[in-house]
Enzyme design. Structure first.
Site, PDB file in Angstrom:
ATOM      1  N   SER A  79       1.755 -25.760   0.882  1.00  0.00           N
ATOM      2  CA  SER A  79       1.439 -24.566  -0.296  1.00  0.00           C
ATOM      3  C   SER A  79       0.362 -23.642   1.129  1.00  0.00           C
ATOM      4  O   SER A  79      -0.163 -23.953   1.950  1.00  0.00           O
ATOM      5  CB  SER A  79       0.305 -25.197  -1.054  1.00  0.00           C
ATOM      6  OG  SER A  79      -0.134 -24.310  -2.031  1.00  0.00           O
ATOM      7  N   TYR A 103      -7.872 -29.064  -3.979  1.00  0.00           N
ATOM      8  CA  TYR A 103      -6.161 -29.333  -4.210  1.00  0.00           C
ATOM      9  C   TYR A 103      -5.716 -28.601  -2.433  1.00  0.00           C
ATOM     10  O   TYR A 103      -4.886 -29.506  -1.599  1.00  0.00           O
ATOM     11  CB  TYR A 103      -5.784 -28.495  -5.427  1.00  0.00           C
ATOM     12  CG  TYR A 103      -4.263 -28.265  -4.493  1.00  0.00           C
ATOM     13  CD1 TYR A 103      -3.376 -28.871  -5.446  1.00  0.00           C
ATOM     14  CD2 TYR A 103      -3.879 -26.619  -4.265  1.00  0.00           C
ATOM     15  CE1 TYR A 103      -1.854 -28.572  -5.483  1.00  0.00           C
ATOM     16  CE2 TYR A 103      -2.466 -26.444  -4.291  1.00  0.00           C
ATOM     17  CZ  TYR A 103      -1.381 -27.622  -4.605  1.00  0.00           C
ATOM     18  OH  TYR A 103      -0.133 -26.739  -4.636  1.00  0.00           O
TER      19      TYR A 103
END
Length: 290
Positions: A79, A103
């Protein structure tokens, strides 16, 4: 996602209940590893579960691929959040990974584990780093695009968790799927890219409030958004430079922003209509049974 060498057959496997399994059931040629806990708010509330899924799940999958003896190509979805909070323009693949929140850290860890399996064991792994995906099929209504579209279609004010200022690099899921499949094909053809990371971006860079305003215009909405201004651990500005993917892989996106948003809106309109019809049928059956 698996592609079988023996039968040239593609398999989809749902890893939601066993992402930490270390066995491969098929003689696979290609693995596209998408399984993850993807919600930033959930990661902030439940970091351990996020680390289990995103870090432990990744090394179990890579270990299964290594132990299989088949040396399958692995496309590993990381990501843009792995870059962390950095100022100074778009991130390239050479930008250091500096995540700080659960995250973001989980994706950077998975990213580096993939690199370790290539360098140490020769397992062919390539990493993708994309921005915020949007498109039909995402039923997490806390996300900006699906939540805003549902509110607009139901004639309600959209809700902004943040101040509306954070800028994101939005990426249409159809372009993303084509990017992943192209990378998988290139991995089979060109061993020199094994171990590399690739950013993918269509250059759709908008603040949250700009995205809401654009969706409102496209939907013909009449409500201003309700701004909660409460979204902790949000990175203020993120954008990725996809020059490497365009030059090395020959990749480019096929959809414009408004085209992609209109297609997405049409999917949600059809989905919500089906859900409403199903609820009406259920109510009718319950009434008759009573």
């Amino acid at each position: 996602f698996f592609s079988s060498r023996r039968r040239h057959t593609r398999y989809w496997r749902d890893w939601s209940s066993d992402v930490c399994s270390s066995d491969l059931e098929y003689e696979v040629q290609t693995i596209i590893h998408l399984a993850a806990q993807t919600i930033v708010g959930t990661a902030n509330r439940s970091p351990m579960a996020t680390f289990e899924s995103n870090i432990r799940g990744t090394y179990h999958l890579l270990e299964a691929a290594r132990r299989s003896g088949l040396n399958p190509d692995v496309v590993l979805a990381s990501s843009d959040k792995a870059y962390g909070d950095q100022r100074g323009g778009a991130y390239s693949e050479e930008t250091p990974l500096r995540p700080e929140h659960p995250y973001d850290v989980s994706k950077a860890c998975a990213d580096m584990i993939g690199r370790a399996y290539t360098v140490t064991y020769g397992l062919p792994v390539c990493v993708t780093r994309c921005g915020n995906f949007f498109g039909g099929g995402d039923l997490n209504w806390n996300r900006l695009v699906p939540g805003t579209i549902r509110a607009l279609l139901e004639d309600r004010p959209p809700v902004l968790r943040s101040t509306g200022a954070p800028v994101r690099d939005y990426f249409y899921v159809k372009d993303g799927a084509e990017a992943y499949l192209l990378l998988a094909r290139r991995m089979a053809e060109d061993r020199s890219i094994h171990g590399e990371a690739f950013n993918f971006s269509a250059n759709f860079r908008l603040s949250a409030i700009e995205m809401v305003e654009r969706l409102t215009r496209l939907a013909g909405g009449r409500h201003a958004p309700r701004v909660l201004a409460h979204a902790p651990n949000e990175i203020p500005h993120q954008e990725v430079d996809s020059a490497k993917a365009r030059e090395v892989l020959g990749w480019k996106p096929r959809h414009g922003l408004d085209e992609a948003l209109l297609e997405t809106m049409a999917w949600y309109r059809a989905h919500l209509a089906r859900a409403q019809a199903d609820a009406a049928d259920t109510t009718s059956l319950e009434f008759r049974a009573a």
